[in-house]
Design a protein around this motif. Structure first.
Motif, mmCIF file in Angstrom:
data_model
loop_
_atom_site.group_PDB
_atom_site.id
_atom_site.type_symbol
_atom_site.label_atom_id
_atom_site.label_comp_id
_atom_site.label_asym_id
_atom_site.label_seq_id
_atom_site.Cartn_x
_atom_site.Cartn_y
_atom_site.Cartn_z
ATOM 1 N N LEU A 1 -24.302 35.548 3.576
ATOM 2 C CA LEU A 1 -23.452 35.007 4.649
ATOM 3 C C LEU A 1 -23.915 33.624 5.084
ATOM 4 O O LEU A 1 -23.093 32.782 5.470
ATOM 5 N N ASP A 2 -25.221 33.361 4.993
ATOM 6 C CA ASP A 2 -25.700 32.001 5.308
ATOM 7 C C ASP A 2 -25.123 30.993 4.306
ATOM 8 O O ASP A 2 -24.732 29.887 4.670
ATOM 9 N N VAL A 3 -25.079 31.387 3.038
ATOM 10 C CA VAL A 3 -24.502 30.483 2.023
ATOM 11 C C VAL A 3 -22.992 30.349 2.243
ATOM 12 O O VAL A 3 -22.431 29.250 2.191
ATOM 13 N N ALA A 4 -22.348 31.482 2.531
ATOM 14 C CA ALA A 4 -20.898 31.424 2.787
ATOM 15 C C ALA A 4 -20.598 30.490 3.963
ATOM 16 O O ALA A 4 -19.619 29.735 3.931
ATOM 17 N N ALA A 5 -21.481 30.522 4.974
ATOM 18 C CA ALA A 5 -21.248 29.651 6.145
ATOM 19 C C ALA A 5 -21.314 28.177 5.738
ATOM 20 O O ALA A 5 -20.538 27.347 6.235
ATOM 21 N N ILE A 6 -22.218 27.854 4.827
ATOM 22 C CA ILE A 6 -22.293 26.462 4.335
ATOM 23 C C ILE A 6 -20.957 26.090 3.678
ATOM 24 O O ILE A 6 -20.390 25.020 3.920
ATOM 25 N N ASN A 7 -20.441 27.011 2.870
ATOM 26 C CA ASN A 7 -19.197 26.699 2.148
ATOM 27 C C ASN A 7 -17.991 26.621 3.081
ATOM 28 O O ASN A 7 -17.132 25.753 2.918
#
Ligand SMILES: C[S@@+](CC[C@H](N)C(=O)[O-])C[C@H]1O[C@@H](n2cnc3c(N)ncnc32)[C@H](O)[C@@H]1O
Length: 325
Positions: free
Chosen positions: A191-197
């Motif tokens: 979810l941290d990576v998804a938030a970046i995207n």
């Protein structure tokens, strides 16, 4: 998990919109002391072969994988023309390429992690070791999903369960410009990576990320979801134990579907089907377990969507079939 869809995963194809990409095919003998990008590419190909570098995450062939690695390490665009192969690398660039090649072929680090990105449906997504590398069949299906709904039905509410990098939720939001998209994952790292995207795609107003087990804690929108999609973990655990190192470098929970591969899929069916609008559809990518799905969920009347490579591994369930089950 083995490569899911090799034919769709070339650097050029996953960067859809760039056609064949640079795809330079001036194959010459690797130079003893590579100087140009073309010579570095030949050098890379020799080392990919010598070390059995696994493919299928960003490309189905070593040429495209290595070319993507070199171009993006050097900050060059994917649609560079063939003259890029004559570019002479500086000493600092050559050092950077050597270090990356060592990690790619000797340490089996996936290319996408080395360059920090993957391309899907013409869009760039940030990726790192916290998420599986995007390569879903949904990239070819999302442009046609509206055809699965009654004519002129607007897609107002969509969901992507098991979102990982957020790539499919974002492709949904790009496709359906008025839709709100709920995206779920159990992994805080993902979810941290998804938030970046979500931030990079400027879609925070329409794409909401939820940390939850499958779909459990997500409130249903009024009227239900028009579309729910998922590319869940579906590999039987024993297969995951035997993956090649490049695939083991991805988070295990992105692959492992439990003893029979169905643990998460069962939860998706239980939690998602009741949240569909009466006309809604649920689509799940299931890899090589089609027969098992047909046997186990025959009462839900699974249908199979065609994919370009003929694997047809995306299963469709309709709200209407659950109502009559
Ligand atoms: C195969 S990956 C798909 C990621 C992304 N949708 C894609 O296509 O690239 C499956 C994802 O499911 C997530 N996941 C695993 N178990 C889950 C669960 N119980 N609830 C929600 N997400 C889960 C993993 O963290 C992983 O990000």
């Amino acid at each position: 998990m083995p490569p899911r869809k090799p034919a769709k995963k070339t650097a050029a194809r996953s960067s859809a919109g760039h056609g064949a990409g640079p795809a330079p095919r001036k194959t010459s003998q690797p130079a003893a002391n590579p100087r140009t990008l073309g010579q570095w590419l030949e050098h890379a190909l020799e080392r990919y072969a010598a070390h059995n570098a696994a493919l299928g995450q960003v490309a189905d062939n070593a040429h495209d994988d290595a070319l993507l690695l070199l171009l993006r390490l050097l900050g060059l665009p994917l649609d560079s023309d063939e003259s890029v192969l004559d570019r002479v690398l500086t000493a600092a660039e050559a050092k950077r390429v050597l270090a990356a090649l060592h990690r790619r072929v000797e340490q089996h680090v996936p290319t996408a992690y080395l360059i920090g990105e993957a391309w899907l449906g013409g869009h760039r997504f940030h990726v790192d070791e916290r998420v599986i590398i995007p390569r879903s069949y949904f990239v070819e299906l999302i442009p046609h999903l509206a055809d699965l709904l009654p004519p002129s039905t607007p897609v107002r509410h969509a969901a992507d369960i098991c979102t990982g990098s957020g790539c499919l939720a974002l492709l949904l939001a790009h496709q359906f410009k008025k839709a709100k998209v709920d995206a779920t994952d159990l992994s805080p790292d993902a979810l941290d990576v998804a938030a970046i995207n979500v931030r990079e795609h400027r879609l925070a107003a329409r794409v909401a990320l939820h940390r939850t087990d499958v779909f459990a804690d997500v409130p249903s929108p009024e009227g239900g979801y028009d579309l729910i999609i998922s590319n869940p973990p579906y590999e039987p655990s024993a297969h995951v134990d035997n993956q090649l190192p490049e695939f083991k470098a991805e988070p295990r929970m992105a692959h492992d579907g439990g003893p029979d591969g169905l643990v998460i899929i069962r939860k998706i069916l239980a939690q998602a089907l009741p949240r569909l609008a009466p006309h809604g559809v649920l689509l799940i990518e299931v890899g090589g377990i089609q027969k098992l799905i047909n046997r186990t969920f025959a009462h839900l009347d699974p249908e199979w969507l065609d994919t370009e490579d003929g694997t047809n591994c995306v299963c469709l369930f309709r709200a209407t079939s659950i109502a009559s089950a």
